[in-house]
Design an enzyme around this catalytic site. Structure first.
Site, PDB file in Angstrom:
ATOM      1  N   LYS A 148       2.709  24.814  22.761  1.00 45.55           N
ATOM      2  CA  LYS A 148       1.662  25.822  22.723  1.00 45.55           C
ATOM      3  C   LYS A 148       0.954  25.785  21.364  1.00 45.55           C
ATOM      4  CE  LYS A 148       2.104  30.404  22.262  1.00 45.55           C
ATOM      5  NZ  LYS A 148       2.576  31.742  22.365  1.00 45.55           N
ATOM      6  N   LYS A 163       7.842  34.435   9.846  1.00 51.55           N
ATOM      7  CA  LYS A 163       6.976  35.481  10.388  1.00 51.55           C
ATOM      8  C   LYS A 163       6.396  36.346   9.278  1.00 51.55           C
ATOM      9  CE  LYS A 163       8.785  35.522  15.034  1.00 51.55           C
ATOM     10  NZ  LYS A 163      10.019  35.999  15.677  1.00 51.55           N
ATOM     11  N   LYS A 210       5.117  16.048  20.974  1.00 50.55           N
ATOM     12  CA  LYS A 210       5.380  16.622  22.282  1.00 50.55           C
ATOM     13  C   LYS A 210       4.379  17.719  22.633  1.00 50.55           C
ATOM     14  CE  LYS A 210       8.678  20.134  21.021  1.00 50.55           C
ATOM     15  NZ  LYS A 210       9.786  20.925  21.380  1.00 50.55           N
TER      16      LYS A 210
END
Ligand code: TRP
Length: 329
Positions: free
Chosen positions: A197, A111, A194
């Site tokens: 998002k 992050k 897969k």
């Protein structure tokens, strides 16, 4: 009965991968465990959402999970910030969380890299707050994906450290939760990998029929089988896998046979798949919309959850205060 705790980030919408993965597990767990499911709105403040976005996102995820069948009569479903005792426990646990170990977590490093202009303290202490989320209800089990395993490991570390420091086995050491058998992995429409998002290949429960059909029609395929019974390539297997979860067995078999005899037309396959996905998601989508607008129902659900969660949380914090020496006069 064992206790399960899981947090849900109020970002984004549920896609089919979530539905046949995490959500399906939640539905099963709520019949077998004492479950606490909460919307992690404190956690989401690390990215500085606007007040309006934050509220809308909380409402949206709540409506989506309820529409999928999360049941406030079976589980405790609540909003994290409705239980400020979690923040208190987080503050207390933070006294024994060290800068070095927090800086070393992969989620913090990720992050910090992604938002270099907003490396705030909340980002650093994310694992501490998550530990408080879990320990506040003395969870036995926490369903976590790969990306959250390190955070759960930190929870164990903080719990163990607390127990050691105060010389008693107060906190249970929570285990990661996994139903034995593998879930069907839902693939994306981009040929490999897969559904996710961040991959941008998701089919969302709230997708309207037209955009949904467009997405499916654009799915990656190949140039088609050239000889009978040739092995199924990955992009086509992915479409079959999606069919497996939304279509009837007959439909799936029909297209598999067509593939085996080299008569398959991918356009037809996709059209059928789009139709069947739509048939599957439409009732859920309608439910999401009606729940989202139903102030009275939402207020009732949230109140029920808040009261149950607060009760459990208050007890833990009171015990922790006593153990630490924050005794009341
Ligand atoms: N960190 C989790 C995620 O990003 C969300 C979460 C917050 C959570 N607190 C939790 C998950 C406690 C399980 C238990 O998905």
């Amino acid at each position: 009965m064992q206790t399960v705790v899981s947090g849900i980030r109020p970002t984004g919408n549920l896609h089919l991968g979530n539905y046949f993965g995490a959500v399906k597990n939640f539905l099963r767990m709520q019949d077998e465990y004492n479950c606490y499911f909460f919307i992690a709105d404190y956690h989401s403040l690390t990215t500085h959402p606007t007040p309006q976005d934050l509220h809308n996102n909380v409402r949206q995820v709540l409506a989506e999970y309820l529409a999928c069948g999360l049941d406030p009569e079976k589980s405790t479903i609540y909003i994290q910030s409705d239980v400020p005792a979690i923040a208190e426990l987080s503050m207390l646990l933070g006294m024994n969380a060290y800068l070095g170990e927090l800086e070393r977590t992969t989620s913090f490093k990720d992050k910090a890299r992604k938002q270099p202009n907003n490396v705030n303290a909340g980002l650093l202490t994310y694992p501490v707050l998550m530990a408080a989320d879990i320990l506040i209800h003395k969870a036995d089990k926490v369903p976590v994906g790969k990306d959250q395993e390190q955070n759960l490991e930190m929870t164990r570390k903080f719990a163990g450290r607390f127990n050691h420091m105060y010389k008693q086995e107060y906190f249970k050491i929570p285990q990661s939760f996994n139903y034995g058998e593998a879930l069907v992995k839902i693939p994306g429409l981009d040929g490999s990998g897969k559904m996710g998002k961040s991959e941008g290949n998701g089919i969302y429960l709230i997708d309207e029929p037209k955009p949904l059909q467009k997405k499916v029609m654009r799915a990656v395929t190949d140039s088609g089988p050239t000889e009978p019974n040739s092995p199924i390539t990955e992009p086509i297997q992915n479409l079959f896998t999606l069919m497996e979860v939304v279509s009837t067995p007959d439909t799936l078999q029909y297209f598999k046979d067509k593939y085996a005899s080299c008569e398959i037309r991918y356009g037809d396959l996709k059209k059928q798949l789009a139709e069947d996905i739509n048939k599957f998601t439409t009732p859920i989508r309608e439910k999401i919309v009606s729940i989202r607008e139903d102030e009275e129902y939402l207020r009732k659900v949230v109140k029920m959850g808040r009261e149950k969660a607060q009760e459990s949380a208050a007890q833990t914090v009171e015990e922790v205060r006593q153990i630490i020496g924050l005794k009341r006069f």
